[in-house]
Design a protein around this motif. Structure first.
Motif, PDB file in Angstrom:
ATOM      1  N   PRO A   6       0.741  -1.225   0.109  1.00  0.00           N
ATOM      2  CA  PRO A   6      -0.071   0.116   0.024  1.00  0.00           C
ATOM      3  C   PRO A   6       0.649   1.277   0.180  1.00  0.00           C
ATOM      4  N   ILE A   7       0.324   2.166  -0.586  1.00  0.00           N
ATOM      5  CA  ILE A   7       1.013   3.592  -0.667  1.00  0.00           C
ATOM      6  C   ILE A   7       0.741   4.326   0.584  1.00  0.00           C
ATOM      7  N   THR A   8       1.930   4.609   1.351  1.00  0.00           N
ATOM      8  CA  THR A   8       1.710   5.389   2.625  1.00  0.00           C
ATOM      9  C   THR A   8       2.128   6.852   2.615  1.00  0.00           C
ATOM     10  N   ALA A   9       1.410   7.540   3.610  1.00  0.00           N
ATOM     11  CA  ALA A   9       1.821   8.772   3.731  1.00  0.00           C
ATOM     12  C   ALA A   9       2.036   9.093   5.254  1.00  0.00           C
ATOM     13  N   LYS A  10       2.992   9.947   5.677  1.00  0.00           N
ATOM     14  CA  LYS A  10       3.142  10.449   7.118  1.00  0.00           C
ATOM     15  C   LYS A  10       2.159  11.394   7.584  1.00  0.00           C
ATOM     16  N   ARG A  11       1.681  11.239   8.540  1.00  0.00           N
ATOM     17  CA  ARG A  11       0.602  12.103   9.238  1.00  0.00           C
ATOM     18  C   ARG A  11       0.624  12.132  10.544  1.00  0.00           C
ATOM     19  N   ASP A  12       0.776  13.606  11.034  1.00  0.00           N
ATOM     20  CA  ASP A  12       0.631  13.788  12.736  1.00  0.00           C
ATOM     21  C   ASP A  12      -0.485  13.627  13.220  1.00  0.00           C
ATOM     22  N   SER A  13      -0.781  12.317  13.728  1.00  0.00           N
ATOM     23  CA  SER A  13      -1.954  11.998  14.354  1.00  0.00           C
ATOM     24  C   SER A  13      -2.298  12.247  15.943  1.00  0.00           C
ATOM     25  N   THR A  14      -1.347  13.116  16.228  1.00  0.00           N
ATOM     26  CA  THR A  14      -1.385  13.477  17.892  1.00  0.00           C
ATOM     27  C   THR A  14      -2.661  14.182  18.133  1.00  0.00           C
ATOM     28  N   LYS A  15      -2.988  15.318  17.223  1.00  0.00           N
ATOM     29  CA  LYS A  15      -4.168  15.934  17.591  1.00  0.00           C
ATOM     30  C   LYS A  15      -5.387  15.209  17.497  1.00  0.00           C
ATOM     31  N   ASP A  16      -5.378  14.394  16.369  1.00  0.00           N
ATOM     32  CA  ASP A  16      -6.662  13.366  16.207  1.00  0.00           C
ATOM     33  C   ASP A  16      -6.672  12.423  17.664  1.00  0.00           C
ATOM     34  N   TYR A  17      -5.735  11.735  18.080  1.00  0.00           N
ATOM     35  CA  TYR A  17      -5.649  11.094  19.186  1.00  0.00           C
ATOM     36  C   TYR A  17      -6.305  11.716  20.574  1.00  0.00           C
ATOM     37  N   GLU A  18      -5.636  13.238  20.521  1.00  0.00           N
ATOM     38  CA  GLU A  18      -6.106  13.779  21.676  1.00  0.00           C
ATOM     39  C   GLU A  18      -7.568  14.144  21.625  1.00  0.00           C
ATOM     40  N   LYS A  19      -8.187  14.471  20.324  1.00  0.00           N
ATOM     41  CA  LYS A  19      -9.856  14.476  20.292  1.00  0.00           C
ATOM     42  C   LYS A  19     -10.383  13.195  20.746  1.00  0.00           C
ATOM     43  N   ILE A  20      -9.881  12.131  20.355  1.00  0.00           N
ATOM     44  CA  ILE A  20     -10.665  10.870  20.706  1.00  0.00           C
ATOM     45  C   ILE A  20     -10.696  10.787  22.095  1.00  0.00           C
ATOM     46  N   ALA A  21      -9.401  11.010  22.657  1.00  0.00           N
ATOM     47  CA  ALA A  21      -9.097  10.849  24.174  1.00  0.00           C
ATOM     48  C   ALA A  21     -10.064  11.512  24.892  1.00  0.00           C
ATOM     49  N   GLN A  22     -10.367  12.866  24.638  1.00  0.00           N
ATOM     50  CA  GLN A  22     -11.211  13.890  25.307  1.00  0.00           C
ATOM     51  C   GLN A  22     -12.633  13.165  25.350  1.00  0.00           C
ATOM     52  N   LEU A  23     -13.120  12.472  24.228  1.00  0.00           N
ATOM     53  CA  LEU A  23     -14.514  11.881  24.208  1.00  0.00           C
ATOM     54  C   LEU A  23     -14.633  10.702  25.380  1.00  0.00           C
ATOM     55  N   PHE A  24     -13.387  10.215  25.661  1.00  0.00           N
ATOM     56  CA  PHE A  24     -13.546   9.103  26.665  1.00  0.00           C
ATOM     57  C   PHE A  24     -13.057   9.445  28.012  1.00  0.00           C
ATOM     58  N   GLU A  25     -12.818  10.827  28.435  1.00  0.00           N
ATOM     59  CA  GLU A  25     -12.219  11.166  29.682  1.00  0.00           C
ATOM     60  C   GLU A  25     -13.660  11.204  30.519  1.00  0.00           C
TER      61      GLU A  25
END
Length: 591
Positions: A310-329
């Motif tokens: 598969p073709i891959t691309a680098k992406r900083d997912s830190t903000k996405d992770y933080e947004k998801i984590a907030q949903l479960f706080e």
């Protein structure tokens, strides 16, 4: 103002006698102004005729708007013609027009008005165009004109033209003798066969010459062999036809050997050639050679997966992770489970259809189909392209694209969002199987006695042993839908001729009329794709046949399936409903 010219002289001036195609751009406003008011109407109408698109198929002509964007409009079409328009055309002297216009106008007056008097004009005009445009390299134009001429003669009983023009085409094929660079001879022979030409023996010589001279053009050679088989079939010479088919199989096998080591495309071409060879060997009494070719194919397909990176691309997912984590706080364990359920989108049929149709507006996207291969490089399904002019014309193909579209989104959701949500669950809580019992206990859609089985599957899956969980969950989910269908009044068994009963297949369950009438059709379509469609995830079938790889069993779509079942069960869980109603933390919307 005195008009010195009539419309016929103007038309013959603006349309060159050696033109290959009609072009509406030839009809300028300046030339129109040279005519009387009455003839200007004819001129403008003929310009519209010249703008039409026409598709020739085996001698038939279909006229349509040249520009037609699905759902957004079109250019002029014959449906725009009025009775007055046809009356104007019927009063013109068609035979005085340029030959391209003669063919177009006479053909339309025949197809739309069934005007038999005009047919000879069309037949002779198309024949003349064939002679004007004859070229064995740019062959398609001349051949479609002679095909249309002969077909019109056949349909209208013009035997003199029919016999004369067929013979003329046959003589040309014999004269060229397979020496054409492209497909003139192949296409002409195919058409002569279609038109019941009886003198077949000279055509075998031409086809053999094509095969001998075109060894590196696989498509041309296979067409020549196929035409030979058709001719042998007409002669009812089954032995010769079988021998010819085996020669074609050998040609495919040799072609595969030539290209398999060339490049990536060579490997895929070799795969296709060997597949065709195997079927020909099997169907023509040479099973042993078919088995040898099949072993070659399996050996070749082992090389394919390394080209499927598969073709891959680098992406900083830190903000996405933080947004998801907030949903479960600050959620309790049960609230965390319900929040996971909220994170699972159930895609509706309408939304999937809309997405596919939006993509279908792109003409390039509609030119090609797609395929799905397994981990060994073997093709599981070929998905045909959509018809760009009417993508809804084949509902089965449209639904294949919808299932594939859903599969892509399911993989994305399961690959990050749900993976993160489950990871957070295991980071924050120590839990046992019994802690999940609130989902299954007293759940009315779970078949009696199956609560603990579902409980185990959900527990293994949430503990990230998804591959093991699927082997339990997939067949039990099939049983769940079978149970729902039975409770809606559906009959889940077939009666065999010997009096025995067999349970219906999973496909039949999802299509049970009583279930379709009573249950959410979006959910049925979604789970049909997840469990039973090769264009979708196909999880139940792969589990049933023991062919699901561990890689797929722990993939994003596998995780999505686990959570989709969890969501399905939550709909009928009293405890889940109660948690959702009482928890303020779960009131915020999950996007």
């Amino acid at each position: 103002m005195q008009y010195q010219e009539d419309i016929y002289s103007v038309l013959n001036e603006i349309i060159m006698s050696d033109s290959r195609e009609l072009d509406a751009d030839c009809f300028s406003e300046k030339d129109c102004e040279r005519l009387s008011e009455g003839e200007q109407k004819i001129f403008k109408l003929l310009k519209k005729f010249a703008s039409l698109g026409v598709k020739y198929t085996d001698g038939e002509a279909a006229f349509s708007p040249a520009i037609e964007i699905y759902g957004k409009g079109r250019s002029f079409g014959l449906q725009d013609m009025t009775e007055d328009d046809y009356m104007i055309l019927e009063k013109t002297e068609v035979s005085r027009m340029p030959v391209l216009l003669q063919a177009r106008v006479a053909d339309i007056l025949w197809t739309e008005r069934k005007d038999y008097k005009i047919v000879p004009v069309a037949i002779k005009a198309y024949h003349e165009l064939y002679n004007i445009t004859f070229d064995t390299e740019n062959w398609s134009t001349c051949l479609r004109y002679i095909k249309r001429s002969i077909t019109l003669a056949a349909k209208t009983g013009a035997k003199k033209f029919y016999d004369k023009y067929r013979k003329e085409l046959f003589d040309k094929v014999i004269e060229v003798n397979g020496g054409d660079k492209y497909f003139f001879s192949i296409s002409a022979i195919k058409f002569l066969i279609l038109q019941k030409w009886k003198d077949c023996d000279p055509l075998f010589i031409v086809l053999d010459n094509i095969i001998e001279k075109s060894e590196d053009n696989v498509h041309k050679v296979e067409l020549a062999y196929e035409l030979k088989s058709t001719l042998f079939s007409k002669k009812q010479d089954n032995d010769a036809m079988m021998k010819n088919n085996l020669q074609l199989a050998l040609f495919y096998e040799r072609s595969a050997d030539k290209v398999r080591d060339n490049d990536v495309q060579g490997i895929f071409n070799a795969e296709r050639y060997l597949q065709k060879a195997i079927l020909l060997y099997r169907n023509n009494g040479s099973a042993e050679k078919g088995e040898i070719a099949h072993r070659k194919l399996l050996d070749l397909q082992k090389k394919i997966p390394k080209f499927m990176i598969p073709i891959t691309a680098k992406r900083d997912s830190t903000k996405d992770y933080e947004k998801i984590a907030q949903l479960f706080e600050n959620l309790s364990f049960k609230e965390h489970i319900v929040r996971i359920v909220q994170c699972v989108p159930f895609y509706s049929k309408d939304s999937l259809k809309k997405k596919v149709l939006e993509d279908a507006v792109n003409p390039i996207a509609c030119l090609f189909g797609s395929g799905i291969k397994n981990g060994k490089g073997q093709t599981l399904i070929d998905i045909p392209p959509l018809d760009i002019n009417n993508p809804e014309s084949d509902i089965n193909v449209l639904e294949m694209h919808m299932h594939q579209n859903a599969l892509i989104m399911e993989e994305i959701k399961g690959g990050f969002l749900l993976k993160t949500a489950i990871g957070l669950l295991n980071e924050r809580f120590e839990y046992t199987k019994n802690d999940l019992r609130f989902i299954v206990e007293g759940n009315p859609i779970i078949p009696e006695g199956r609560e603990n089985i579902f409980l185990s599957a959900l527990y293994y899956g949430l503990k990230s042993d998804i591959y093991v969980a699927l082997h339990i969950l997939a067949p039990q989910t099939e049983k769940l839908f079978r149970y729902i269908a039975e409770n809606t009044g559906g009959i889940m068994y077939t009666l065999e001729n010997n009096g025995s009963s067999q349970e219906k297949l999973l496909t039949s369950i999802f299509d049970t009329p009583e279930l379709v009438e009573c249950y959410d059709n979006d959910i049925l379509f979604l789970f049909k794709g997840l469990m039973n469609e090769k264009a979708g995830a196909n999880i139940r079938n792969e589990i049933a046949h023991g062919i699901m790889s561990e890689n797929k069993g722990n993939s994003g779509v596998a995780r999505y399936f686990l959570c989709a079942v969890l969501k399905l069960l939550s709909f009928t869980s009293k405890e889940c409903y109660k948690i959702l109603q009482e928890s303020d933390a779960l009131k915020c919307i999950v996007d």
